[in-house]
Scaffold this active site. Structure first.
Site, PDB file in Angstrom:
ATOM      1  N   GLN A  96    -118.834 -10.257 -78.913  1.00 56.85           N
ATOM      2  CA  GLN A  96    -118.954 -10.119 -80.256  1.00 56.85           C
ATOM      3  C   GLN A  96    -120.230  -9.301 -80.275  1.00 56.85           C
ATOM      4  O   GLN A  96    -120.573  -8.677 -81.100  1.00 56.85           O
ATOM      5  CB  GLN A  96    -119.354 -11.606 -80.827  1.00 56.85           C
ATOM      6  CG  GLN A  96    -118.376 -12.526 -81.561  1.00 56.85           C
ATOM      7  CD  GLN A  96    -118.638 -13.595 -81.846  1.00 56.85           C
ATOM      8  OE1 GLN A  96    -120.364 -13.152 -82.673  1.00 56.85           O
ATOM      9  NE2 GLN A  96    -118.315 -14.823 -81.886  1.00 56.85           N
ATOM     10  N   HIS A 168    -122.284 -14.650 -82.215  1.00 58.82           N
ATOM     11  CA  HIS A 168    -123.445 -15.007 -82.954  1.00 58.82           C
ATOM     12  C   HIS A 168    -124.844 -14.388 -82.818  1.00 58.82           C
ATOM     13  O   HIS A 168    -125.697 -14.560 -83.413  1.00 58.82           O
ATOM     14  CB  HIS A 168    -123.391 -16.500 -84.226  1.00 58.82           C
ATOM     15  CG  HIS A 168    -122.385 -17.161 -83.387  1.00 58.82           C
ATOM     16  ND1 HIS A 168    -122.807 -18.222 -83.671  1.00 58.82           N
ATOM     17  CD2 HIS A 168    -121.296 -17.035 -83.514  1.00 58.82           C
ATOM     18  CE1 HIS A 168    -121.477 -18.792 -83.899  1.00 58.82           C
ATOM     19  NE2 HIS A 168    -121.212 -18.295 -83.508  1.00 58.82           N
ATOM     20  N   GLU A 261    -119.346 -20.032 -95.353  1.00 60.23           N
ATOM     21  CA  GLU A 261    -120.457 -19.745 -96.736  1.00 60.23           C
ATOM     22  C   GLU A 261    -120.691 -18.729 -97.699  1.00 60.23           C
ATOM     23  O   GLU A 261    -121.152 -17.940 -96.367  1.00 60.23           O
ATOM     24  CB  GLU A 261    -121.632 -20.719 -96.267  1.00 60.23           C
ATOM     25  CG  GLU A 261    -121.369 -22.114 -95.642  1.00 60.23           C
ATOM     26  CD  GLU A 261    -122.778 -23.044 -95.107  1.00 60.23           C
ATOM     27  OE1 GLU A 261    -122.792 -24.267 -94.457  1.00 60.23           O
ATOM     28  OE2 GLU A 261    -123.864 -22.038 -95.511  1.00 60.23           O
ATOM     29  N   TYR A 271    -131.500 -24.045 -95.068  1.00 60.88           N
ATOM     30  CA  TYR A 271    -129.780 -23.887 -95.557  1.00 60.88           C
ATOM     31  C   TYR A 271    -128.861 -24.732 -94.374  1.00 60.88           C
ATOM     32  O   TYR A 271    -128.105 -25.398 -94.692  1.00 60.88           O
ATOM     33  CB  TYR A 271    -129.256 -22.794 -95.176  1.00 60.88           C
ATOM     34  CG  TYR A 271    -129.795 -21.744 -96.888  1.00 60.88           C
ATOM     35  CD1 TYR A 271    -128.867 -21.827 -98.007  1.00 60.88           C
ATOM     36  CD2 TYR A 271    -130.962 -20.584 -96.937  1.00 60.88           C
ATOM     37  CE1 TYR A 271    -129.611 -21.109 -99.212  1.00 60.88           C
ATOM     38  CE2 TYR A 271    -131.085 -20.264 -97.823  1.00 60.88           C
ATOM     39  CZ  TYR A 271    -129.893 -20.674 -98.894  1.00 60.88           C
ATOM     40  OH  TYR A 271    -131.131 -20.083-100.207  1.00 60.88           O
ATOM     41  N   TYR A 282    -116.028 -27.637 -83.057  1.00 60.55           N
ATOM     42  CA  TYR A 282    -114.737 -26.881 -82.663  1.00 60.55           C
ATOM     43  C   TYR A 282    -114.088 -28.074 -81.489  1.00 60.55           C
ATOM     44  O   TYR A 282    -112.610 -28.365 -81.783  1.00 60.55           O
ATOM     45  CB  TYR A 282    -114.986 -25.827 -81.860  1.00 60.55           C
ATOM     46  CG  TYR A 282    -115.038 -24.617 -83.018  1.00 60.55           C
ATOM     47  CD1 TYR A 282    -113.931 -24.003 -83.540  1.00 60.55           C
ATOM     48  CD2 TYR A 282    -116.162 -23.585 -82.539  1.00 60.55           C
ATOM     49  CE1 TYR A 282    -114.381 -22.399 -84.574  1.00 60.55           C
ATOM     50  CE2 TYR A 282    -116.445 -22.433 -83.344  1.00 60.55           C
ATOM     51  CZ  TYR A 282    -115.122 -21.929 -84.283  1.00 60.55           C
ATOM     52  OH  TYR A 282    -115.659 -21.360 -85.133  1.00 60.55           O
TER      53      TYR A 282
END
Length: 387
Positions: A96, A168, A261, A271, A282
């Site tokens: 990513q 991430h 979200e 949060y 997963y």
């Protein structure tokens, strides 16, 4: 609860679809504010190699786009010519990671492109097999109309600590509406528990001065921790941030297997990730759902199955007056633009516009047109206007 949205608008060339599980009262695409919407006209403007972010340079009809492999390119909307950027930082490309977001100062909107400050986020290699998000800034020197060099490059912030893995990073950039502060989304790097530990900046949103130092007035600056940068924490992987019409900050983030979200971001709030989530791991292991008394910030809306958000933008323009104040979310696995209506601190999905490709980024042009970038190799830049 599972809700099926009823079609209220035709999209050229594809149809409207929606399947979601949300925290709002329901999903209703037959909203009065959009009852006359006849769909988008779609114009293909160009294509790019795994584009990640796009934005208009304030005050100019110029789009700047980042490509994950490490390139920064521009598109002059007026003449259709490409702009090439040199002097970009070296990125750790893989998974990513790579080149991330790009942002420009609204306070420089009266200046030509040459001389502007450019902010970039990207994945930066560390010692050993580690890496982390970084943010830097430099000045543009554009000696002709198609080449700009980034000079005086300076790294102003680094995600801490650098870790193994290639996921991430988050690293979305957003300036405060008064232009004084820079908000940076810092993902949990797929390490989970650091998001609940304020001794690091993983799984958080940080609020910085424009030079990358911690901003005065951050909520945890007086605590005995290295948390002076943190604005909120307990996040997983934030891929979009924007201000609504009331000047409130919202974010959209990936859940695990389920539980994407949309959050109203309130200063100092935790949060809940990975202690609470409306998804599951997963491997099928459960994660406890939020409860009213758990002490964590709750999403205004969540999705199971996921939409896989790539970006978010609150619409401000006049081309689609019925959508003013709505949030548009770029959907990756959902291959769609997802429109969300905001009502106070609640939200509901109003429509899902199928674009038949993974959508990485959504942003707005000076004339109110919506622009989207498709994900992946050959990802197209599309201009969406009223039919």
């Amino acid at each position: 609860m599972n809700m099926i949205a009823k079609p209220s608008a035709l999209l050229f060339p594809a149809a409207l679809l929606a399947t979601s599980c949300t925290a709002s009262a329901g999903v209703d695409s037959d909203t009065a504010s959009a009852s006359d919407f006849a769909g988008f006209a779609i114009e293909e403007v160009g294509s790019y190699d795994r584009p990640w972010a796009g934005t208009f340079v304030p005050g100019l009809d110029v789009i700047v786009i980042t490509e994950k492999s490490g390139k920064v390119v521009g598109h002059d909307v007026a003449n259709g010519k490409a702009i090439f950027f040199t002097g970009v930082p070296e990125v750790d490309y893989g998974g990513q990671g790579g080149m991330g977001d790009v942002a420009f100062l609204a306070s420089e909107a009266s200046q030509p492109l040459s001389g502007r400050t450019i902010y970039l986020s990207y994945a930066e290699a560390g010692e050993g097999d580690t890496r982390g998000a970084a943010v830097g800034r430099g000045k543009l020197l554009c000696e002709d109309h198609q080449t700009c060099e980034i000079r005086d490059w300076q790294v102003i912030w680094r995600q801490a600590p650098k870790t193994t893995g290639r996921g991430h990073y988050s690293h979305r950039l957003l300036f405060s509406e008064d232009g004084k502060y820079l908000f940076v989304a810092s993902g949990d790097r797929q390490k989970l528990t650091p998001a609940q530990d304020m001794s690091n900046t993983l799984g958080s949103i940080v609020r910085l001065n424009l030079d990358g130092t911690a901003a005065e007035g951050n909520p945890f600056a007086t605590r005995d921790c290295t948390c002076e940068e943190i604005w909120t924490y307990g996040h997983r992987n934030i891929l979009g941030m924007d201000w609504d019409a009331q000047g409130r900050l919202w974010d959209v983030e990936h859940g695990p297997a389920g539980g994407d979200e949309l959050n109203l971001v309130k200063v100092g709030t935790n949060y809940g990730w990975p202690t609470r989530s409306y998804g599951e791991h997963y491997n099928g292991d459960p994660i406890e759902d939020h409860s009213a008394d758990d002490g964590f910030g709750k999403p205004a809306i969540w999705w199971t199955p996921v939409i896989a958000p790539g970006d978010m933008h609150f619409y401000r323009g006049d081309m689609f007056p019925m959508f003013k104040g709505d949030a548009f979310i770029a959907g990756l696995s959902s291959n769609a633009l997802v429109r969300v209506e905001i009502d106070g601190e609640s939200a509901k999905e109003a429509a899902r516009y199928d674009l038949d490709k993974r959508i990485r980024s959504v942003f707005e042009g000076p004339d109110g047109a919506l622009w989207v970038l498709e994900d992946g190799e050959g990802g197209r830049l599309l201009r969406l206007t009223a039919k």
